[in-house]
Design a protein around this motif. Structure first.
Motif, PDB file in Angstrom:
ATOM      1  N   THR A   1       0.844  -1.208   0.000  1.00 13.34           N
ATOM      2  CA  THR A   1       0.000   0.000   0.000  1.00 13.34           C
ATOM      3  C   THR A   1       0.873   1.250   0.000  1.00 13.34           C
ATOM      4  OG1 THR A   1      -0.138  -0.112   2.412  1.00 13.34           O
ATOM      5  CG2 THR A   1      -1.944  -1.118   1.138  1.00 13.34           C
TER       6      THR A   1
ATOM      7  N   ARG B   1       2.951  12.209  16.094  1.00 12.55           N
ATOM      8  CA  ARG B   1       1.560  11.729  15.996  1.00 12.55           C
ATOM      9  C   ARG B   1       0.896  11.803  17.362  1.00 12.55           C
ATOM     10  NH1 ARG B   1      -0.444   7.024  12.456  1.00 12.55           N
ATOM     11  NH2 ARG B   1      -2.055   5.942  13.605  1.00 12.55           N
TER      12      ARG B   1
ATOM     13  N   ASP C   1      -4.233   8.418  18.399  1.00 10.98           N
ATOM     14  CA  ASP C   1      -4.397   7.781  17.083  1.00 10.98           C
ATOM     15  C   ASP C   1      -3.673   6.433  17.074  1.00 10.98           C
ATOM     16  OD1 ASP C   1      -4.749   7.187  14.462  1.00 10.98           O
ATOM     17  OD2 ASP C   1      -3.726   8.948  13.660  1.00 10.98           O
TER      18      ASP C   1
ATOM     19  N   HIS D   1       1.294  -5.229  12.345  1.00  8.98           N
ATOM     20  CA  HIS D   1       1.484  -6.049  11.143  1.00  8.98           C
ATOM     21  C   HIS D   1       2.012  -7.426  11.517  1.00  8.98           C
ATOM     22  CE1 HIS D   1       1.272  -1.958   9.690  1.00  8.98           C
ATOM     23  NE2 HIS D   1       1.188  -2.373   8.442  1.00  8.98           N
TER      24      HIS D   1
ATOM     25  N   THR E   1      -9.679  -2.557  21.409  1.00 12.73           N
ATOM     26  CA  THR E   1      -9.525  -3.243  20.124  1.00 12.73           C
ATOM     27  C   THR E   1      -8.124  -3.007  19.573  1.00 12.73           C
ATOM     28  OG1 THR E   1     -10.382  -1.266  19.037  1.00 12.73           O
ATOM     29  CG2 THR E   1     -11.966  -3.038  19.493  1.00 12.73           C
TER      30      THR E   1
ATOM     31  N   ARG F   1      -2.965  -6.203  10.506  1.00 11.22           N
ATOM     32  CA  ARG F   1      -2.855  -6.338   9.046  1.00 11.22           C
ATOM     33  C   ARG F   1      -1.776  -7.349   8.710  1.00 11.22           C
ATOM     34  NH1 ARG F   1      -1.401  -4.416   3.862  1.00 11.22           N
ATOM     35  NH2 ARG F   1       0.154  -2.749   3.909  1.00 11.22           N
TER      36      ARG F   1
ATOM     37  N   PRO G   1       2.651   2.676  11.435  1.00 10.19           N
ATOM     38  CA  PRO G   1       1.815   3.639  10.728  1.00 10.19           C
ATOM     39  C   PRO G   1       2.476   3.964   9.399  1.00 10.19           C
ATOM     40  CG  PRO G   1       3.193   4.777  12.302  1.00 10.19           C
ATOM     41  CD  PRO G   1       3.538   3.296  12.409  1.00 10.19           C
ATOM     42  N   SER G   2       1.796   4.714   8.553  1.00 15.06           N
ATOM     43  CA  SER G   2       2.456   5.175   7.335  1.00 15.06           C
ATOM     44  C   SER G   2       3.643   6.047   7.744  1.00 15.06           C
ATOM     45  CB  SER G   2       1.475   5.947   6.467  1.00 15.06           C
ATOM     46  OG  SER G   2       0.800   6.930   7.226  1.00 15.06           O
TER      47      SER G   2
ATOM     48  N   SER H   1      -4.249   0.687   3.462  1.00 12.93           N
ATOM     49  CA  SER H   1      -5.180  -0.442   3.549  1.00 12.93           C
ATOM     50  C   SER H   1      -6.577   0.028   3.957  1.00 12.93           C
ATOM     51  CB  SER H   1      -4.663  -1.436   4.591  1.00 12.93           C
ATOM     52  OG  SER H   1      -4.601  -0.818   5.868  1.00 12.93           O
TER      53      SER H   1
ATOM     54  N   ARG I   1     -12.061   3.120   7.202  1.00 13.77           N
ATOM     55  CA  ARG I   1     -11.255   3.882   6.243  1.00 13.77           C
ATOM     56  C   ARG I   1     -11.271   3.126   4.926  1.00 13.77           C
ATOM     57  NH1 ARG I   1      -4.808   4.576   7.070  1.00 13.77           N
ATOM     58  NH2 ARG I   1      -4.839   2.352   6.630  1.00 13.77           N
TER      59      ARG I   1
ATOM     60  N   SER J   1     -12.932   5.313  14.816  1.00 12.84           N
ATOM     61  CA  SER J   1     -11.546   5.247  14.384  1.00 12.84           C
ATOM     62  C   SER J   1     -10.907   6.593  14.676  1.00 12.84           C
ATOM     63  CB  SER J   1     -11.459   4.932  12.903  1.00 12.84           C
ATOM     64  OG  SER J   1     -10.126   4.605  12.585  1.00 12.84           O
TER      65      SER J   1
ATOM     66  N   GLY K   1      -8.152   7.945  14.440  1.00  6.85           N
ATOM     67  CA  GLY K   1      -7.219   8.604  13.526  1.00  6.85           C
ATOM     68  C   GLY K   1      -7.889   9.205  12.312  1.00  6.85           C
ATOM     69  N   GLN K   2      -9.167   8.923  12.130  1.00  8.01           N
ATOM     70  CA  GLN K   2      -9.822   9.396  10.923  1.00  8.01           C
ATOM     71  C   GLN K   2     -10.265  10.845  11.086  1.00  8.01           C
ATOM     72  OE1 GLN K   2      -8.446   7.468   8.907  1.00  8.01           O
ATOM     73  NE2 GLN K   2     -10.235   7.290   7.635  1.00  8.01           N
TER      74      GLN K   2
HETATM   75  O1  TXA Z   1      -1.724   0.499   4.423  1.00 10.20           O
HETATM   76  C1  TXA Z   1      -1.641   0.776   5.634  1.00 10.20           C
HETATM   77  O2  TXA Z   1      -2.558   0.539   6.426  1.00 10.20           O
HETATM   78  C2  TXA Z   1      -0.346   1.432   6.116  1.00 10.20           C
HETATM   79  C3  TXA Z   1       0.791   0.438   5.930  1.00 10.20           C
HETATM   80  C4  TXA Z   1       2.092   0.945   6.487  1.00 10.20           C
HETATM   81  O3  TXA Z   1       0.443  -0.796   6.457  1.00 10.20           O
HETATM   82  N1  TXA Z   1      -0.471   1.847   7.474  1.00 10.20           N
HETATM   83  C5  TXA Z   1      -1.246   2.910   7.833  1.00 10.20           C
HETATM   84  O4  TXA Z   1      -1.217   3.195   9.188  1.00 10.20           O
HETATM   85  O5  TXA Z   1      -1.922   3.556   7.046  1.00 10.20           O
HETATM   86  P1  TXA Z   1      -1.737   4.569   9.789  1.00 10.20           P
HETATM   87  O6  TXA Z   1      -1.277   4.566  11.214  1.00 10.20           O
HETATM   88  O7  TXA Z   1      -1.285   5.698   8.971  1.00 10.20           O
HETATM   89  O8  TXA Z   1      -3.301   4.430   9.781  1.00 10.20           O
HETATM   90  C6  TXA Z   1      -3.923   3.541  10.682  1.00 10.20           C
HETATM   91  C7  TXA Z   1      -5.392   3.806  10.747  1.00 10.20           C
HETATM   92  C8  TXA Z   1      -5.691   5.096  11.491  1.00 10.20           C
HETATM   93  O9  TXA Z   1      -6.757   5.769  10.839  1.00 10.20           O
HETATM   94  C9  TXA Z   1      -6.121   4.579  12.866  1.00 10.20           C
HETATM   95  O10 TXA Z   1      -6.997   5.455  13.534  1.00 10.20           O
HETATM   96  C10 TXA Z   1      -6.806   3.272  12.507  1.00 10.20           C
HETATM   97  O11 TXA Z   1      -6.002   2.732  11.481  1.00 10.20           O
HETATM   98  N2  TXA Z   1      -6.809   2.360  13.658  1.00 10.20           N
HETATM   99  C11 TXA Z   1      -5.755   1.774  14.250  1.00 10.20           C
HETATM  100  N3  TXA Z   1      -6.149   1.040  15.308  1.00 10.20           N
HETATM  101  C12 TXA Z   1      -7.489   1.150  15.383  1.00 10.20           C
HETATM  102  C13 TXA Z   1      -8.480   0.623  16.262  1.00 10.20           C
HETATM  103  N4  TXA Z   1      -8.177  -0.163  17.273  1.00 10.20           N
HETATM  104  N5  TXA Z   1      -9.767   0.960  16.032  1.00 10.20           N
HETATM  105  C14 TXA Z   1     -10.101   1.752  14.994  1.00 10.20           C
HETATM  106  N6  TXA Z   1      -9.208   2.298  14.130  1.00 10.20           N
HETATM  107  C15 TXA Z   1      -7.912   1.994  14.328  1.00 10.20           C
END
Ligand code: TXA
Ligand code: MG
Length: 360
Positions: free
Chosen positions: A30, A53, A57, A62, A118, A122, A143-144, A182, A196, A241, A243-244
């Protein structure tokens, strides 16, 4: 910081760094991720620090082997119908660009999940990502690999420019193929919900588990606005979520999002940049504005005679790279054309909408 290749020896060096609590950026199918040991609290703290960050969030954990899913998620506590959906998704869409939100194992540090009950898990399909995870700790929080709120990286040079010395290793694995992050799917409640949109299209998920809801409600921005407007109101529900955020994935220049018709009505302004979805719209606009080719005009999907879904694949792969290029020319504004919603179009429009929200 060292930029290294994706040969086995180099991946092992990065894996050793992760085992020692340090950080390594790596390619996935991704976008590039910023990886650290998911069970090491100081490594997790470094990730938040490197990205600047906010701690609310949570990170994605992985894995590279289905048998390690239980290290991170308590799948046994899911309702039987959700457990059945989990097993269908694992069989059909993993490894791949799908992140599943599941009940967390107590062993996963609260820092990784921002205190949520939760955890997002991935299983990437990229061979370099899989090796790095296997050679290190089996569970890599990533994270990204971009500063918080900025464009995601789809090549090693993006990571190098944006994070520099804040990361120990960058594994250069060429361009990330899909180009958008993703899909995040919440599997803790019926019906499952896409928090997302991303690399696994809604259509592909629904073909396997049936109807899914869309949208992470409410976002933090909404929560903040609501709490300002009504300070005495009852406690607000937690965001699905965290981070959204409304504003995210944003270039430095203000971005304006238009449908094709509105895009065609724009007249050319030499300070601004133009991002078309397809060559047809760009060609028609060029004729109307008598602009032939210009370093400020870009197209996401250049392939001719392909169907809409194929075009969204090509557009997604180009999206962040072209936005990085546009940002370097420092336009006073970016005008972007919406994608059709099919296939990866939902993810493209989601990222562009959040980028546009920054200027508000
Ligand atoms: O493609 C991807 O997902 C990339 C690659 C590196 O794997 N990773 C990525 O991570 O985009 P990041 O941290 O940029 O985005 C993670 C998203 C955020 O919107 C976060 O809020 C959500 O996943 N997230 C993580 N844990 C969560 C949870 N327990 N409940 C709801 N949302 C969650
Ligand atoms: Mg991100």
């Amino acid at each position: 910081m060292r930029v290294i290749t994706s040969c086995d020896e180099d991946i092992r060096a990065a894996a050793e760094a992760i085992k020692a609590g340090r950080l390594a950026a790596f390619p996935t199918e991704t976008v590039y991720g910023l990886g650290g040991d998911a069970f090491n609290v100081s490594a997790l703290a470094r990730i938040f620090e490197a990205k600047r960050r906010p701690r609310f969030d949570p990170l994605i954990v992985h894995i590279a082997d289905l048998s390690t899913l239980d290290m991170t998620a308590e799948t046994g506590s899911l309702a039987p119908s959700l457990r059945a959906k989990l097993s269908l998704l694992c069989r059909n869409l993993w490894p791949g660009p799908l992140t599943l939100v599941l009940p967390k194992q107590p062993a996963v540090p609260g820092l990784a999940t921002s205190g949520l009950p939760t955890v997002a898990v991935r299983f990437p399909s990229h061979p370099v990502a899989q090796k790095l995870i296997r050679y290190s700790t089996g569970a890599v929080a990533a994270p990204s690999a971009n500063p918080f709120g900025y464009l995601s990286p789809t090549k090693a040079s993006h990571v190098q420019e944006q994070l520099g010395e804040r990361v120990d290793f960058i594994i250069d694995g060429g361009n990330a193929g899909i180009g958008v992050e993703s899909t995040v799917l919440d599997l803790t409640e019926e019906p499952a919900r896409i928090l997302r949109p991303g690399g696994a299209p809604r259509e592909a998920i629904e073909a396997i588990i049936g109807h899914v809801e869309m949208g992470s409600l409410p976002t933090h921005a909404v929560l903040r606005a609501a709490s300002c407007a009504a300070p005495c109101a009852a406690p607000l529900p937690a965001p699905h979520s965290p981070g959204q955020l409304a504003s995210h994935y944003a270039p430095n220049a203000p971005l304006f999002l238009h449908d094709a018709g509105a895009m065609l009505n724009l007249s050319f302004c030499p300070d601004e940049a133009y991002l078309f979805f397809d060559e047809e719209t760009r060609g028609e606009w060029n004729m109307r504005n008598a602009v032939d080719a210009d370093g400020r005009i870009f197209t996401l999907a250049r392939g001719a005679n392909t169907g809409t879904v194929d075009k969204t694949l090509e557009a997604a792969a180009n999206l962040f790279d072209i936005l990085h290029i546009i940002d370097k020319i420092k336009p006073s504004a970016i005008h972007a054309q919406k994608s059709p919603d099919a296939g990866l179009g939902a993810a493209i429009n989601d990222r562009l909408t959040r980028a546009a929200a920054k200027r508000r």
